[in-house]
Structure formats: structure tokens, C-alpha cells
Motif scaffolding. Structure first.
Motif, PDB file in Angstrom:
ATOM      1  N   THR A   1     -15.326  12.624   4.582  1.00  0.00           N
ATOM      2  CA  THR A   1     -14.515  11.326   4.163  1.00  0.00           C
ATOM      3  C   THR A   1     -13.225  11.121   5.310  1.00  0.00           C
ATOM      4  OG1 THR A   1     -15.044  11.382   1.948  1.00  0.00           O
ATOM      5  CG2 THR A   1     -13.334  10.043   2.608  1.00  0.00           C
ATOM      6  N   ARG A   2     -13.137   9.799   5.938  1.00  0.00           N
ATOM      7  CA  ARG A   2     -11.819   9.511   6.597  1.00  0.00           C
ATOM      8  C   ARG A   2     -10.875   9.169   5.759  1.00  0.00           C
ATOM      9  NH1 ARG A   2     -10.747   4.759  11.183  1.00  0.00           N
ATOM     10  NH2 ARG A   2      -8.683   5.371  11.585  1.00  0.00           N
ATOM     11  N   THR A   3      -9.682   9.970   5.829  1.00  0.00           N
ATOM     12  CA  THR A   3      -8.510   9.682   5.095  1.00  0.00           C
ATOM     13  C   THR A   3      -7.509   8.749   6.090  1.00  0.00           C
ATOM     14  OG1 THR A   3      -8.982  11.320   3.677  1.00  0.00           O
ATOM     15  CG2 THR A   3      -6.548  10.397   3.588  1.00  0.00           C
ATOM     16  N   ILE A   4      -6.911   7.648   5.435  1.00  0.00           N
ATOM     17  CA  ILE A   4      -5.785   6.987   6.132  1.00  0.00           C
ATOM     18  C   ILE A   4      -4.566   7.158   5.292  1.00  0.00           C
ATOM     19  CG2 ILE A   4      -4.942   4.769   7.130  1.00  0.00           C
ATOM     20  CD1 ILE A   4      -7.867   4.185   8.056  1.00  0.00           C
ATOM     21  N   ASP A   5      -3.630   7.650   5.789  1.00  0.00           N
ATOM     22  CA  ASP A   5      -2.287   7.652   4.905  1.00  0.00           C
ATOM     23  C   ASP A   5      -1.451   6.441   5.263  1.00  0.00           C
ATOM     24  OD1 ASP A   5       0.165   8.099   3.738  1.00  0.00           O
ATOM     25  OD2 ASP A   5       0.541   9.867   4.587  1.00  0.00           O
ATOM     26  N   LEU A   6      -1.363   5.509   4.294  1.00  0.00           N
ATOM     27  CA  LEU A   6      -0.776   4.077   4.495  1.00  0.00           C
ATOM     28  C   LEU A   6       0.861   4.311   4.440  1.00  0.00           C
ATOM     29  CD1 LEU A   6      -2.878   1.989   2.022  1.00  0.00           C
ATOM     30  CD2 LEU A   6      -3.058   1.884   4.608  1.00  0.00           C
ATOM     31  N   LYS A   7       1.547   5.461   4.017  1.00  0.00           N
ATOM     32  CA  LYS A   7       2.894   5.634   4.310  1.00  0.00           C
ATOM     33  C   LYS A   7       3.579   4.514   3.573  1.00  0.00           C
ATOM     34  CE  LYS A   7       2.309   8.498   8.282  1.00  0.00           C
ATOM     35  NZ  LYS A   7       2.613   8.716   9.939  1.00  0.00           N
ATOM     36  N   GLY A   8       3.186   4.057   2.435  1.00  0.00           N
ATOM     37  CA  GLY A   8       3.716   3.053   1.652  1.00  0.00           C
ATOM     38  C   GLY A   8       3.572   1.534   2.263  1.00  0.00           C
ATOM     39  N   ARG A   9       2.777   1.362   3.138  1.00  0.00           N
ATOM     40  CA  ARG A   9       2.572   0.103   3.766  1.00  0.00           C
ATOM     41  C   ARG A   9       1.790  -0.738   2.782  1.00  0.00           C
ATOM     42  NH1 ARG A   9       0.382   1.481   9.432  1.00  0.00           N
ATOM     43  NH2 ARG A   9      -0.524   3.144   8.216  1.00  0.00           N
ATOM     44  N   LEU A  10       1.813  -2.109   2.890  1.00  0.00           N
ATOM     45  CA  LEU A  10       1.116  -2.992   1.906  1.00  0.00           C
ATOM     46  C   LEU A  10      -0.204  -3.145   2.533  1.00  0.00           C
ATOM     47  CD1 LEU A  10       1.012  -5.429  -0.113  1.00  0.00           C
ATOM     48  CD2 LEU A  10       1.204  -6.910   1.854  1.00  0.00           C
ATOM     49  N   LEU A  11      -1.269  -2.962   1.456  1.00  0.00           N
ATOM     50  CA  LEU A  11      -2.927  -3.211   1.720  1.00  0.00           C
ATOM     51  C   LEU A  11      -3.128  -4.259   0.789  1.00  0.00           C
ATOM     52  CD1 LEU A  11      -5.615  -1.868   2.668  1.00  0.00           C
ATOM     53  CD2 LEU A  11      -5.437  -0.479   0.592  1.00  0.00           C
ATOM     54  N   MET A  12      -4.139  -5.130   1.385  1.00  0.00           N
ATOM     55  CA  MET A  12      -4.364  -6.368   0.686  1.00  0.00           C
ATOM     56  C   MET A  12      -5.676  -6.906   0.957  1.00  0.00           C
ATOM     57  SD  MET A  12      -1.955  -9.328   2.869  1.00  0.00           S
ATOM     58  CE  MET A  12      -3.564 -10.461   2.481  1.00  0.00           C
ATOM     59  N   PRO A  13      -6.208  -7.832   0.397  1.00  0.00           N
ATOM     60  CA  PRO A  13      -7.458  -8.139   0.869  1.00  0.00           C
ATOM     61  C   PRO A  13      -7.602  -8.861   2.229  1.00  0.00           C
ATOM     62  CG  PRO A  13      -7.035  -9.179  -1.292  1.00  0.00           C
ATOM     63  CD  PRO A  13      -5.602  -8.339  -0.973  1.00  0.00           C
ATOM     64  N   GLY A  14      -8.464  -8.714   2.858  1.00  0.00           N
ATOM     65  CA  GLY A  14      -8.352  -9.501   4.376  1.00  0.00           C
ATOM     66  C   GLY A  14      -8.176 -10.868   4.108  1.00  0.00           C
ATOM     67  N   PHE A  15      -7.346 -11.354   5.011  1.00  0.00           N
ATOM     68  CA  PHE A  15      -7.080 -12.760   5.049  1.00  0.00           C
ATOM     69  C   PHE A  15      -8.396 -13.623   5.255  1.00  0.00           C
ATOM     70  CE2 PHE A  15      -2.754 -11.602   6.444  1.00  0.00           C
ATOM     71  CZ  PHE A  15      -2.028 -12.044   5.417  1.00  0.00           C
ATOM     72  N   ILE A  16      -8.454 -14.593   4.843  1.00  0.00           N
ATOM     73  CA  ILE A  16      -9.620 -15.646   5.127  1.00  0.00           C
ATOM     74  C   ILE A  16      -9.126 -17.018   5.740  1.00  0.00           C
ATOM     75  CG2 ILE A  16     -11.410 -16.754   3.830  1.00  0.00           C
ATOM     76  CD1 ILE A  16     -11.527 -14.859   1.380  1.00  0.00           C
ATOM     77  N   GLU A  17      -9.256 -17.235   6.893  1.00  0.00           N
ATOM     78  CA  GLU A  17      -8.850 -18.443   7.540  1.00  0.00           C
ATOM     79  C   GLU A  17      -9.708 -19.610   6.794  1.00  0.00           C
ATOM     80  OE1 GLU A  17      -7.783 -21.471   8.987  1.00  0.00           O
ATOM     81  OE2 GLU A  17      -6.760 -19.362   9.956  1.00  0.00           O
ATOM     82  N   GLY A  18      -9.003 -20.196   5.914  1.00  0.00           N
ATOM     83  CA  GLY A  18      -9.809 -21.504   5.173  1.00  0.00           C
ATOM     84  C   GLY A  18     -10.048 -22.680   5.996  1.00  0.00           C
ATOM     85  N   HIS A  19      -9.331 -22.890   7.422  1.00  0.00           N
ATOM     86  CA  HIS A  19      -9.692 -24.004   8.001  1.00  0.00           C
ATOM     87  C   HIS A  19      -9.445 -23.841   9.532  1.00  0.00           C
ATOM     88  CE1 HIS A  19     -10.663 -28.676   8.890  1.00  0.00           C
ATOM     89  NE2 HIS A  19      -9.949 -28.249   9.823  1.00  0.00           N
TER      90      HIS A  19
END
Length: 579
Positions: A72-90
Motif C-alpha cells: 500500500t502506498r501511504t501519503i501523509d497529508l500533514k494536516g492538509r485539506l483533502l476534499m473531493p476533486g473539483f468538477i468544472e461545471g461549465h
């Protein structure tokens, strides 16, 4: 049972089972983060596990670490914001890529700056070669050129630096172009050339064309470019692939994992499909069919319908229409004349009966209709036409037809969005860039009543989405998110503060609402087990930092289908080499 619900059910059963049952191992885990899921069942978390291209689990660091194995690859976010990918609406996907290959006029402070750019390009060009640029806007220049008509110069100023090379410079809105004398001659545009339907050849006091072509008049330049040397089929394909790669790289670097492409022809869609077959589409596309006749659509829409083609990379199930132009070029269709151009109420680019006929073709084939409407008259006409079509098709349900831009709406029409189930597909960044000059076009009182009514629409129960209309604006969602939250222009003034939205509403508009607007809310738009692992890591938490700090946030990681596709400070080649 949907795929992602079934996936979540199986995972829950594994996690709840006794020790004899082995939970599935994650391919990727992201830990020590501030996870904003946009999922009401679990709004916040610390960590996320991914298996294949799907989200495996969301939870605490301890819960997610249990799903990690030796590979398994592990990424340490170090407190950063993780959110859903942005969807460009138009946005305009190939337009974004093409804009990378022509002169960038967006940063010009004066018309003279643009003349200098063109002159430098001419010195490097072959004799007679076409010079192209995009991004000028007369209301953003420090001072108007002299002489001018409607704040736009005369073509003689370009002729001095480009007497023989034809020049076509697109307005930032895409709804006008400025050309030089060489192009006017090549396209056979003169004082006796009639205005095309839905367009205008702007003329000076003597009746001569100034070089400004509004809306459909821009198409007249095709008569000129057709006389220039044409690329071979191989050259066209190579450029198309370059355009797609450039657009994809820019969008991924800004955290965009799905892009709603606001209008492509069947031929362009064929190109997207070829790339999808080769695994070379850089991000997910939701494509609206455009630039086709009613008869062509009637014959071909069924065969072009695609849902999640190429492993979820390409969807085609909607039609794009355009009723009016843009406010900046005096092309938006208004209920009353422009304050700064009392002789005009804008332009109708497609007669309403023709627009409605196309909508009926679309509904017959089960296609969504998404219509460009900027002026308050255009928005009312769109709602009226949609209502007539819906009334005549009572058996059709869950249509999710969209009003693209919905920029200027008479307050009496606001409740109709909810009543009709019409989605307001808006662009928050326009409040930043347009705010300083909207009142010039409409007057203070009309601007306040009708312009960018985000708060009013949300309070009325409408679904509101966000995007950038790139390449009209930078594809960066963070700036558009900031515009919808702050309404603060580049000059530092707040444009109609009563229409601001909360950060949670702004995030929903860029994620789950855009997924809903594409019938994809079961697949994306939130960090939910079973959904696609399309994720973004930001350098700052845009949900909590000081408001004016939001635009300084940067995308650190973009993950598409469980694979890191962009990492700030890391080359594309190095990202591609990672497992």
C-alpha cells in the motif's frame, strides 16, 4: 443496488466481521489529514483508503491504517485539506487548450500593449501567416483607445504593425473578435456587407467596418481563413492531441478531475472517444453536443450517447444551445435597453422557435438540454421554452435541464428554477472580473436587482453549480469558489454582498451539485465509500482560512481514479512513473 452502495456494503461487512474475515487491502491510504467529504453521513474525517479506482473507506487514522498492506502506498497529508476533486461545471475544453497556442491578451493593460504583442508575433511569422490571440476586454484597459467605437479601437492601429498578415483577436468572452484590414479584405467584409442573423459588423461614422465583429459575425472570418494554406489530416490530429493534453494538464494542476465541456461537435467527440480508447484522455469529460443541425442530431444522438465510456472517462448525454451573447460585448439579450448603449437590448443568437425545436429533438432522444442565457430576457425565454417542452412531455421525469450562466435574472423568475427543476449553472469568478463594469452596462439599480443572484436562487431552493467558463477565465476553481463566497472584485470592492454564499454552499456547488447536474452524484462529488477516488489536496484549508487568504491556496495533489495525476513541484514524467 448501485455499484458504490454495494461496494460500501461489502466493505462495512468486512470491517464489522470477526478476525477470521480479512478486510480488503488498500492500494493507497491518505492519513493525518483534514478530510471534508461533502457527505452528510460523515462530513469530516482524518483519513481515506483507496482500492483500485474507488474509495474503500473513510475514517480515523487508526481505522484506515488497518486497511494498509505491505504494497500500500501511504501519503501523509500533514494536516492538509483533502476534499473531493473539483468538477468544472461549465468550460470549453478544447478552447482551453487552443488558448495555450495563441497570443495571451488577458494581461494587457492598454490596447497599445496588444498592438506591441501583435507586432512581435508578425516579426516571427511567415509572410501572410494568420496571427491569432484571445483574451482582450475593453472594460479592463486603463484607458480607452483613441479613436474608438464602443470603447474598441479601429483596425488601422493593427494595420500599422501587420499590414499583410491577417489578424484575429478574440474577446475574453468569446462573443466578439477584432480583426485587421488584411483579414477584412481576405474575408470580403466591407461597408456593404450585411449583418448576419445574430451578429453585427460594427462600423464607424462613415459606415466602414471598424474591425469589431460581434457574435455570429465572427463566423465571416472563415471565408478568409479558408483561403490560407490548410493543415493536413495528420497535422489536424496532432494539434487536437496537443490541445487535449494542454487543457488536461492545466485543469489537473488546478484540481479539476471532471470537466463539463460546454459544447463539442460530433467530430470532436469522435476525437475524445479515440483518446478514451487509447487511455489518453487526461481527465473525465462530460460533453454537451453542439454545432450540429437538428436533423444531424435527430439521426445521430442515440449512437453518440455514452455513459462512463472508457472506464468512466467520457460521458455524452446532453445538448448545448445558445440563446444570446455576453454582457461585455453588448450581446446579452435584455428586457430593457443597455444603459450605455440605449439603441440596443442585445442580440438573439437563435430564434426562440428554433431553440425550442432543438430542445424537443433532445427530449425525444432522452438528452439533457443546457442553454446559454446571460441577459434577463434570455433567461426568461429559456425558462418559458423549457416549461412548454416539459408540459408537452409529462411522462419525462428527472430531466435536470440547465440554464448555463444564469447571470442576469429578473427577480420574478427566480422561483421558477425550483418549480421547473432547472439547474442554475453559474460561474462565481465572473463576480470578480465583471463586478467593476456591470453597472456601466445595466445601471446601478438593475445590476443590484438582477445580477449573479446566487443567494436568491439557493434560498429559493434551486440547485446552483459553479465553474469558470474557461478560457473566458482561468480554469482555477479556487478563484471561482472565492468569488461566490466573497463577491470581492480585483479592485477590493464587494459586488452585491447580499448575494454571497457560505463556504459549504460554495464547495457543494463545485462538487456534489456539479455531479448531480451530470446525473453522476452516485459516482462522484463526495468522498464516500464506493465512489470514484477523485480527490484533491490543498495547501490551505479554504473552509477555515481568512477569507482574503482563500485565493492563495494551491493544489498540492490531484488524484484521479486512485492515481496521482498532478503533484505540485513534481514533473509530469515523475508523477507518471509512480505506481
Amino acid at each position: 443496488m448501485s455499484k458504490h452502495v454495494k461496494y460500501a456494503f461489502v466493505l462495512s461487512a468486512c470491517l464489522a466481521a470477526p478476525a477470521r474475515a480479512q478486510a480488503p487491502r488498500a492500494d493507497l491510504v491518505l492519513v493525518h489529514g483534514t478530510v471534508v467529504t461533502v457527505d452528510s453521513q460523515r462530513p469530516n474525517a482524518q483519513a481515506v483508503a483507496v482500492r483500485g479506482d474507488r474509495i474503500l473507506a473513510v475514517g480515523s487514522d487508526a481505522e484506515i491504517r488497518k486497511l494498509a498492506g505491505p504494497d500500500t502506498r501511504t501519503i501523509d497529508l500533514k494536516g492538509r485539506l483533502l476534499m473531493p476533486g473539483f468538477i468544472e461545471g461549465h468550460g470549453h475544453f478544447t478552447g482551453l487548450g487552443n488558448a495555450k497556442l495563441v497570443l495571451d491578451l488577458t494581461k494587457a493593460r492598454t490596447w497599445d500593449d496588444i498592438v506591441v504583442q501583435v507586432g512581435e508575433a508578425v516579426r516571427k511569422a511567415r509572410p501572410g501567416e494568420l496571427i491569432q490571440g484571445r483574451g482582450w476586454h475593453q472594460d479592463k484597459w486603463a484607458s480607452p483607445p483613441v479613436p474608438n467605437v464602443e470603447g474598441v479601437p479601429l483596425h488601422a492601429s493593427l494595420d500599422r504593425v501587420s499590414p499583410d498578415n491577417p489578424v484575429v483577436l478574440g474577446h475574453a468572452s468569446g462573443h466578439a473578435s477584432f480583426v485587421n484590414g488584411a483579414m477584412l479584405r481576405l474575408a470580403e467584409i466591407g461597408r456593404d456587407t450585411p449583418n448576419p442573423d445574430g451578429g453585427e459588423i460594427v462600423r464607424d461614422a462613415t459606415g466602414e467596418p471598424t474591425g469589431l465583429l460581434k457574435e455570429t459575425a465572427q463566423r465571416l472570418t472563415a471565408r478568409g481563413t479558408a483561403k490560407l494554406p490548410q493543415p493536413t489530416a495528420e497535422q489536424e490530429e496532432a494539434r487536437f492531441r496537443q490541445v487535449v493534453a494542454l487543457a488536461g494538464a492545466d485543469a489537473l494542476s488546478k484540481g479539476v478531475t471532471t470537466f463539463h465541456d460546454a459544447g463539442s461537435s460530433f467530430r470532436t467527440i469522435d476525437g475524445f472517444k479515440r483518446l478514451a480508447d487509447e487511455g489518453k484522455l487526461p481527465l473525465r469529460l462530460y460533453v454537451m453536443v453542439r454545432f450540429e443541425t437538428d436533423s444531424a442530431m435527430d439521426a445521430k444522438l442515440d449512437s453518440y450517447r455514452m455513459i462512463g465510456y472508457g472506464g468512466g472517462m467520457l460521458t455524452v448525454r446532453s445538448v448545448k444551445q445558445q440563446l444570446d451573447g455576453a454582457l461585455g460585448s453588448h450581446g446579452a439579450w435584455l428586457l430593457a435597453p443597455y444603459t450605455d448603449l440605449p439603441t440596443s437590448s442585445g442580440l438573439t443568437l437563435k430564434p426562440v422557435p428554433d431553440f425550442e425545436r432543438t430542445a424537443r429533438v433532445a427530449i425525444r432522444h432522452g438528452f439533457q438540454v443546457n442553454t446559454h442565457a446571460i441577459g434577463d430576457r434570455a433567461n426568461r425565454e429559456v425558462l418559458d421554452a423549457y416549461e412548454r417542452v416539459f408540459r408537452d412531455n409529462p411522462d419525462k421525469r428527472d430531466l435536470r435541464w440547465r440554464d448555463e450562466h444564469a447571470q442576469h435574472i429578473d427577480p420574478s423568475d427566480v422561483p421558477r428554477f425550483k418549480q421547473l427543476g432547472v439547474i442554475a449553472s453559474m460561474q462565481g469568478v465572473h463576480t470578480i472580473s465583471d463586478g467593476p463594469w456591470v453597472a456601466k452596462r445595466l445601471g446601478e439599480e438593475r445590476a443590484r436587482r438582477t445580477s449573479y443572484l446566487w443567494r436568491s436562487l439557493i434560498d429559493a431552493g434551486a440547485v446552483v453549480t459553479n465553474g469558470t467558463d474557461t478560457p473566458v477565465e482561468d480554469v482555477d476553481p479556487i478563484v471561482s469558489f472565492y468569488g461566490s463566497v466573497s463577491r470581492k472584485t480585483k479592485e477590493g470592492t464587494v459586488f452585491l454582498p447580499e448575494q454571497r454564499v457560505t463556504r459549504a454552499e460554495a464547495l457543494a456547488a463545485y462538487t456534489i451539485n456539479n455531479a448531480y447536474a451530470a446525473f453522476e452524484e452516485r459516482e462522484k462529488g463526495s468522498i464516500t465509500p464506493g465512489k470514484l477516488a477523485d480527490l484533491v489536496v490543498l495547501s490551505k484549508n479554504i473552509m477555515t482560512v481568512a477569507e482574503d487568504e482563500i485565493p492563495t491556496a494551491r493544489v498540492d495533489l490531484t488524484i484521479l481514479g486512485g492515481k496521482v495525476k498532478y503533484e505540485r513541484g513534481v514533473s509530469k514524467e515523475r508523477v507518471a512513473m509512480r505506481p
